[in-house]
Motif scaffolding. Structure first.
Motif, PDB file in Angstrom:
ATOM      1  N   ASP A  10       0.796  -1.222   0.000  1.00 40.76           N
ATOM      2  CA  ASP A  10       0.000   0.000   0.000  1.00 40.76           C
ATOM      3  C   ASP A  10       0.835   1.282   0.000  1.00 40.76           C
ATOM      4  O   ASP A  10       0.592   2.211   0.773  1.00 40.76           O
ATOM      5  N   ALA A  64       2.876 -15.408   1.492  1.00 39.76           N
ATOM      6  CA  ALA A  64       1.706 -15.857   0.716  1.00 39.76           C
ATOM      7  C   ALA A  64       1.854 -17.306   0.267  1.00 39.76           C
ATOM      8  O   ALA A  64       0.852 -17.976   0.017  1.00 39.76           O
ATOM      9  N   PRO A  70      -1.209 -15.157   4.245  1.00 38.02           N
ATOM     10  CA  PRO A  70      -2.168 -14.225   3.649  1.00 38.02           C
ATOM     11  C   PRO A  70      -1.945 -14.095   2.144  1.00 38.02           C
ATOM     12  O   PRO A  70      -0.833 -13.834   1.703  1.00 38.02           O
ATOM     13  N   PRO A  71      -2.986 -14.299   1.351  1.00 41.80           N
ATOM     14  CA  PRO A  71      -2.826 -14.179  -0.092  1.00 41.80           C
ATOM     15  C   PRO A  71      -2.567 -12.724  -0.492  1.00 41.80           C
ATOM     16  O   PRO A  71      -2.944 -11.796   0.215  1.00 41.80           O
ATOM     17  N   VAL A  72      -1.938 -12.557  -1.613  1.00 44.67           N
ATOM     18  CA  VAL A  72      -1.701 -11.219  -2.153  1.00 44.67           C
ATOM     19  C   VAL A  72      -2.935 -10.840  -2.961  1.00 44.67           C
ATOM     20  O   VAL A  72      -3.152 -11.356  -4.055  1.00 44.67           O
ATOM     21  N   THR A  73      -3.747  -9.975  -2.392  1.00 47.62           N
ATOM     22  CA  THR A  73      -4.985  -9.560  -3.047  1.00 47.62           C
ATOM     23  C   THR A  73      -4.964  -8.083  -3.447  1.00 47.62           C
ATOM     24  O   THR A  73      -5.895  -7.613  -4.068  1.00 47.62           O
ATOM     25  N   SER A  74      -3.914  -7.393  -3.088  1.00 44.13           N
ATOM     26  CA  SER A  74      -3.814  -5.968  -3.390  1.00 44.13           C
ATOM     27  C   SER A  74      -3.667  -5.745  -4.892  1.00 44.13           C
ATOM     28  O   SER A  74      -2.894  -6.437  -5.558  1.00 44.13           O
ATOM     29  N   PRO A  75      -4.363  -4.771  -5.432  1.00 38.71           N
ATOM     30  CA  PRO A  75      -4.166  -4.450  -6.852  1.00 38.71           C
ATOM     31  C   PRO A  75      -2.773  -3.880  -7.128  1.00 38.71           C
ATOM     32  O   PRO A  75      -2.368  -3.764  -8.273  1.00 38.71           O
ATOM     33  N   ASP A  79       1.231  -8.347 -10.785  1.00 35.92           N
ATOM     34  CA  ASP A  79       0.164  -8.810 -11.674  1.00 35.92           C
ATOM     35  C   ASP A  79       0.433 -10.240 -12.138  1.00 35.92           C
ATOM     36  O   ASP A  79      -0.493 -11.006 -12.366  1.00 35.92           O
TER      37      ASP A  79
END
Length: 145
Positions: A10, A64, A70-75, A79
């Motif tokens: 972030d 991850a 915790p999965p990487v879900t951040s935009p 990618d």
């Protein structure tokens, strides 16, 4: 550094690091993750905030891939998929996160001056928990139950 939340991706520096991962050949990505962790461990005091931010993002990618991580879900995360990372990166990631969260660390100092410091510390603790969860045995035998 532009920062919009306490998560490992972030902020502008972490987003740039993830962009570099996406631009790298798949076979080079584990090395980039390793390099980000090692740079923090080899850095002089005080730990530069840019190095710290990249190490936190790298540690999140390692976490991850851990059981229950915790999965990487951040935009703002990568990618492209990060290939399976070597198991020895778990220890490097733990050591790097401890360095980031301890004095003298510019990133820690920046967060300590905000109301979000407890949330930032919790985000590091979540990564540490995933990274220190017992790893499966190297020989493929079942682990402790």
């Amino acid at each position: 550094m532009g920062t919009w939340d306490v998560g490992p991706f972030d902020n502008d520096t972490a987003a740039d690091f993830c962009g570099d991962l996406d631009e790298a050949a798949e076979a080079e990505r584990p090395g980039l993750v390793r390099d980000a962790l090692v740079r923090v461990l080899d850095a002089e005091d005080p730990l530069d905030q840019r190095l710290a931010v990249e190490a936190v993002a790298a540690a999140a990618l390692v976490a991850a891939q851990c059981p229950g991580g915790p999965p990487v879900t951040s935009p703002y995360g990568p990618d492209l998929a990060v290939p399976e990372l070597p198991a020895d990166l778990r220890d490097l990631a733990v050591r790097a996160l401890h360095r980031v969260g301890s004095e003298p660390s510019e990133l820690r100092e920046l967060w300590a001056d905000t109301d979000e410091y407890p949330s930032w510390r919790r985000s590091l603790e979540l990564l540490l928990r995933a990274l220190t969860f017992p790893a499966p045995p190297a020989d493929g035998a079942p682990g402790p139950r």
